[in-house]
Design an enzyme around this catalytic site. Structure first.
Site, short mmCIF file in Angstrom:
data_model
loop_
_atom_site.label_atom_id
_atom_site.label_comp_id
_atom_site.label_asym_id
_atom_site.label_seq_id
_atom_site.Cartn_x
_atom_site.Cartn_y
_atom_site.Cartn_z
N CYS A 1 32.46 31.31 43.19
CA CYS A 1 31.31 30.43 42.98
C CYS A 1 31.58 29.39 41.90
O CYS A 1 32.45 29.56 41.05
CB CYS A 1 30.09 31.27 42.59
SG CYS A 1 28.53 30.36 42.71
N ASP B 1 23.44 40.51 39.36
CA ASP B 1 24.03 39.76 38.26
C ASP B 1 23.49 40.28 36.94
O ASP B 1 22.51 41.03 36.90
CB ASP B 1 23.70 38.27 38.44
CG ASP B 1 24.66 37.35 37.72
OD1 ASP B 1 25.58 37.85 37.04
OD2 ASP B 1 24.51 36.12 37.83
#
Length: 227
Positions: A9, A135
Site C-alpha cells: 500500500c 490495523d
C-alpha cells in the site's frame, strides 16, 4: 499449500508499482486521503493502476470521503477494490460502494488496549465487507508503522474467520510478518511503511524480502494459540 495474499500500500511511483507487481504482490494500494504523506490524486492513481498486469488488484483507500470523491475514484479506476479507513459506518460503506466490493479497516489500540477492542462484534457489524483489515490505532488514520497485540483475538472464531476474511496490517515488516502469518493465518497481509525507504517511496529489496517472508510462513506450521 495455503497462499497468503499480499497487498503493498501507499505507492506513488511507476517504478514501485512495476516492481511490486513483478515481485509477486496480489494488490496495490493507492491512498486518496489528502492528509497522508502517501497521498496521490485520483488522476495519478488511475495512471499508476493502468500499469498493473492482469490479476493484480488496485485498491483505493479512502478516509471519511464524500460520495462524489468515491465516485470519482471508481470512475478513474473502475476495477478497484475500495478500502474505508476512517469513521465510516456499515450503512455509509454500503452506500458509498454501491455494488462494488469493499473492505473496512479496524483500528485496534496498541499495547494492552487491544484486549478491550471487541473485534468479533466489529467484524459482525461490517458483515457486508469482503474483508476486515486489522490495523493499529494511532493518532491520525493509519497504523503509523506500529503493530498491535496479535495474541489478543480468537482468529479462528467463525464470526472473524481470519483465513477467509482478515487482512493483517499494522507494523508489518520483513522481520516480523512470518510470525504474524503463522499465528493469525489471515487471508492477506498489508504493508506500507515496513517496506519503505521514505514515505511513499518503496525499497525494492524490502518489498522482495517481505514477500519472501510471507511465502516462508505459508510453508511452516501454524503457531500454537497463545495461552
Amino acid at each position: 499449500m495455503r497462499r497468503t495474499r499480499i497487498k503493498i500500500c501507499g505507492l506513488t511511483r511507476e517504478a514501485d508499482v512495476d516492481h511490486a507487481a513483478a515481485a509477486g504482490a496480489d494488490a496495490i494500494g493507492f491512498v486518496l486521503y489528502p492528509a497522508s504523506p502517501r497521498h496521490v490524486s485520483v488522476r495519478r492513481a488511475a495512471e499508476l493502476a493502468r500499469r498493473l498486469p492482469a490479476f493484480v488488484t488496485p485498491v483505493l483507500l479512502f478516509v471519511n470521503a464524500t460520495a462524489d470523491e468515491v465516485a470519482a475514484g471508481l470512475e478513474a479506476v473502475p476495477n478497484a477494490l475500495l478500502q474505508f479507513h476512517g469513521d465510516e459506518t456499515p450503512d455509509q460503506c454500503t452506500a458509498l460502494a454501491g455494488p462494488r466490493p469493499w473492505m473496512r479497516a479496524a483500528r485496534v489500540p496498541v499495547g494492552a488496549g487491544a484486549a478491550g477492542f471487541d473485534l468479533l462484534e466489529y467484524a459482525q457489524r461490517f458483515a457486508a465487507a469482503r474483508a476486515v483489515l486489522i490495523d493499529a490505532h494511532v493518532p491520525g488514520y493509519g497504523g503509523g508503522g506500529q503493530p498491535f497485540d496479535w495474541t489478543a483475538f480468537p482468529w479462528s472464531h467463525p464470526r472473524l474467520n481470519a483465513a477467509d476474511r482478515v487482512v493483517l496490517s499494522g507494523g508489518l515488516t520483513p522481520a516480523n510478518v512470518t510470525d504474524g502469518v503463522r499465528l493469525v493465518r489471515p487471508w492477506a497481509v498489508d504493508v506500507s511503511s515496513g517496506v519503505e525507504a521514505a514515505k511513499g517511496i518503496k525499497d525494492p529489496a524490502r518489498v522482495e524480502a517481505f514477500i519472501a517472508a510471507v511465502r516462508r510462513a505459508d510453508l511452516t506450521p501454524t503457531d500454537p494459540p497463545h495461552p
